[in-house]
Design a protein around this motif. Structure first.
Motif, mmCIF file in Angstrom:
data_model
loop_
_atom_site.group_PDB
_atom_site.id
_atom_site.type_symbol
_atom_site.label_atom_id
_atom_site.label_comp_id
_atom_site.label_asym_id
_atom_site.label_seq_id
_atom_site.Cartn_x
_atom_site.Cartn_y
_atom_site.Cartn_z
ATOM 1 N N LEU A 1 -18.799 72.640 78.207
ATOM 2 C CA LEU A 1 -18.891 74.095 78.230
ATOM 3 C C LEU A 1 -20.304 74.531 78.617
ATOM 4 N N GLN A 2 -21.312 73.834 78.129
ATOM 5 C CA GLN A 2 -22.692 74.119 78.549
ATOM 6 C C GLN A 2 -22.834 73.940 80.062
ATOM 7 N N GLN A 3 -22.253 72.897 80.596
ATOM 8 C CA GLN A 3 -22.341 72.638 82.036
ATOM 9 C C GLN A 3 -21.609 73.700 82.849
ATOM 10 N N LEU B 1 -22.040 78.623 86.323
ATOM 11 C CA LEU B 1 -21.831 80.048 86.558
ATOM 12 C C LEU B 1 -23.133 80.818 86.743
ATOM 13 N N VAL B 2 -24.192 80.394 86.044
ATOM 14 C CA VAL B 2 -25.444 81.153 86.027
ATOM 15 C C VAL B 2 -26.445 80.686 87.073
ATOM 16 N N ASP B 3 -26.546 79.379 87.271
ATOM 17 C CA ASP B 3 -27.585 78.829 88.152
ATOM 18 C C ASP B 3 -27.309 79.185 89.608
ATOM 19 N N GLN B 4 -28.335 79.685 90.262
ATOM 20 C CA GLN B 4 -28.206 80.019 91.676
ATOM 21 C C GLN B 4 -28.230 78.733 92.503
ATOM 22 N N PRO B 5 -27.450 78.713 93.581
ATOM 23 C CA PRO B 5 -27.429 77.515 94.425
ATOM 24 C C PRO B 5 -28.836 77.131 94.891
ATOM 25 N N GLY B 6 -29.130 75.842 94.783
ATOM 26 C CA GLY B 6 -30.412 75.322 95.225
ATOM 27 C C GLY B 6 -31.496 75.323 94.166
ATOM 28 N N LYS B 7 -31.300 76.016 93.058
ATOM 29 C CA LYS B 7 -32.319 76.067 92.009
ATOM 30 C C LYS B 7 -32.334 74.821 91.148
ATOM 31 N N ASN B 8 -31.164 74.354 90.751
ATOM 32 C CA ASN B 8 -31.016 73.139 89.947
ATOM 33 C C ASN B 8 -31.890 73.122 88.687
ATOM 34 N N ARG B 9 -31.818 74.205 87.925
ATOM 35 C CA ARG B 9 -32.548 74.252 86.660
ATOM 36 C C ARG B 9 -31.798 73.427 85.626
ATOM 37 N N ASP B 10 -32.500 72.994 84.589
ATOM 38 C CA ASP B 10 -31.821 72.194 83.564
ATOM 39 C C ASP B 10 -31.011 73.091 82.638
ATOM 40 N N VAL B 11 -30.079 72.491 81.932
ATOM 41 C CA VAL B 11 -29.140 73.209 81.075
ATOM 42 C C VAL B 11 -29.867 74.008 80.004
ATOM 43 N N GLU B 12 -30.862 73.418 79.360
ATOM 44 C CA GLU B 12 -31.587 74.100 78.292
ATOM 45 C C GLU B 12 -32.259 75.375 78.802
ATOM 46 N N LEU C 1 -31.289 79.132 77.530
ATOM 47 C CA LEU C 1 -32.333 80.012 76.986
ATOM 48 C C LEU C 1 -32.256 81.386 77.656
ATOM 49 N N GLN C 2 -32.020 81.395 78.962
ATOM 50 C CA GLN C 2 -31.855 82.642 79.703
ATOM 51 C C GLN C 2 -30.602 83.387 79.227
ATOM 52 N N VAL C 3 -29.507 82.680 79.093
ATOM 53 C CA VAL C 3 -28.245 83.288 78.662
ATOM 54 C C VAL C 3 -28.375 83.870 77.255
ATOM 55 N N ALA C 4 -29.110 83.207 76.380
ATOM 56 C CA ALA C 4 -29.269 83.652 74.993
ATOM 57 C C ALA C 4 -29.971 85.008 74.893
ATOM 58 N N GLN C 5 -30.705 85.404 75.920
ATOM 59 C CA GLN C 5 -31.405 86.690 75.917
ATOM 60 C C GLN C 5 -30.440 87.850 76.112
#
Length: 186
Positions: free
Chosen positions: A147-149, A154-165, A169-173
């Protein structure tokens, strides 16, 4: 449905009677007919119940009744089921919970008592949840990995490849991060 558990504790995409269950997302009381001695299935079912509570917490407001919690939990099993859109009684989940409230209480009581993020306000008949960004982040981090993945996808923009944490953290805001959780469950 009979599940045999050996080395794996996560079952993916089990289909039974047109219901898809991911990571043993069974939110109703189940009777285990056969279990091996090491208790892996029991542990997986216990983790599943806790995951259901945490997922529901993220989708509920700051204050809610115990019945509203159980309706949200039971509703997880039906999210994405096209029959709930056409043909099924829209109050099906509420009817299930109302008729089995004591069973839901027995099933989830220990989890709720051990959860530091929720307080039961008996005089109001309500549960109060920590909806601060920190509280939501802790809940997001406790979700099942798949579910985290999905949230990350859904949130990560293509090409950014940020880590799940970082993404969680962004979603929690977002005070309404529950809508994203609902979207990722479908």
């Amino acid at each position: 449905l009979l599940l045999h558990c050996r080395d794996t504790m996560i079952f993916n995409d089990i289909s039974c009677a047109q219901h898809s269950i991911t990571e043993i997302y069974v939110h109703f009381q189940v009777k285990i007919l056969i279990q091996n001695e090491n208790g892996k299935l029991q542990a997986a079912l216990a983790r599943n119940l806790k995951s259901a509570v945490i997922t529901a917490f993220l989708m509920l407001p700051e204050s809610f009744t115990e019945e509203e919690l159980y309706v949200r939990i039971a509703g997880l099993s039906y999210s994405g089921d096209f029959r709930m859109i056409i043909g099924e009684d829209r109050s099906k989940v509420t009817n299930i919970v109302s008729a089995n409230l004591e069973n839901f209480q027995r099933l989830y009581n220990n989890i709720l008592q051990d959860c530091p993020q929720v307080v039961y306000k008996q005089q109001l008949g309500k549960l109060e949840l920590d909806k601060s960004p920190e509280g939501q982040f802790n809940q997001l981090m406790a979700l099942p990995r798949t579910l985290q993945q999905e949230i990350t996808r859904l949130v990560d923009q293509p090409g950014k490849n940020r880590d799940v944490e970082e993404i969680l953290l962004q979603v929690a805001q977002d005070p309404d991060c529950g809508s994203l959780i609902q979207q990722s469950r479908l």
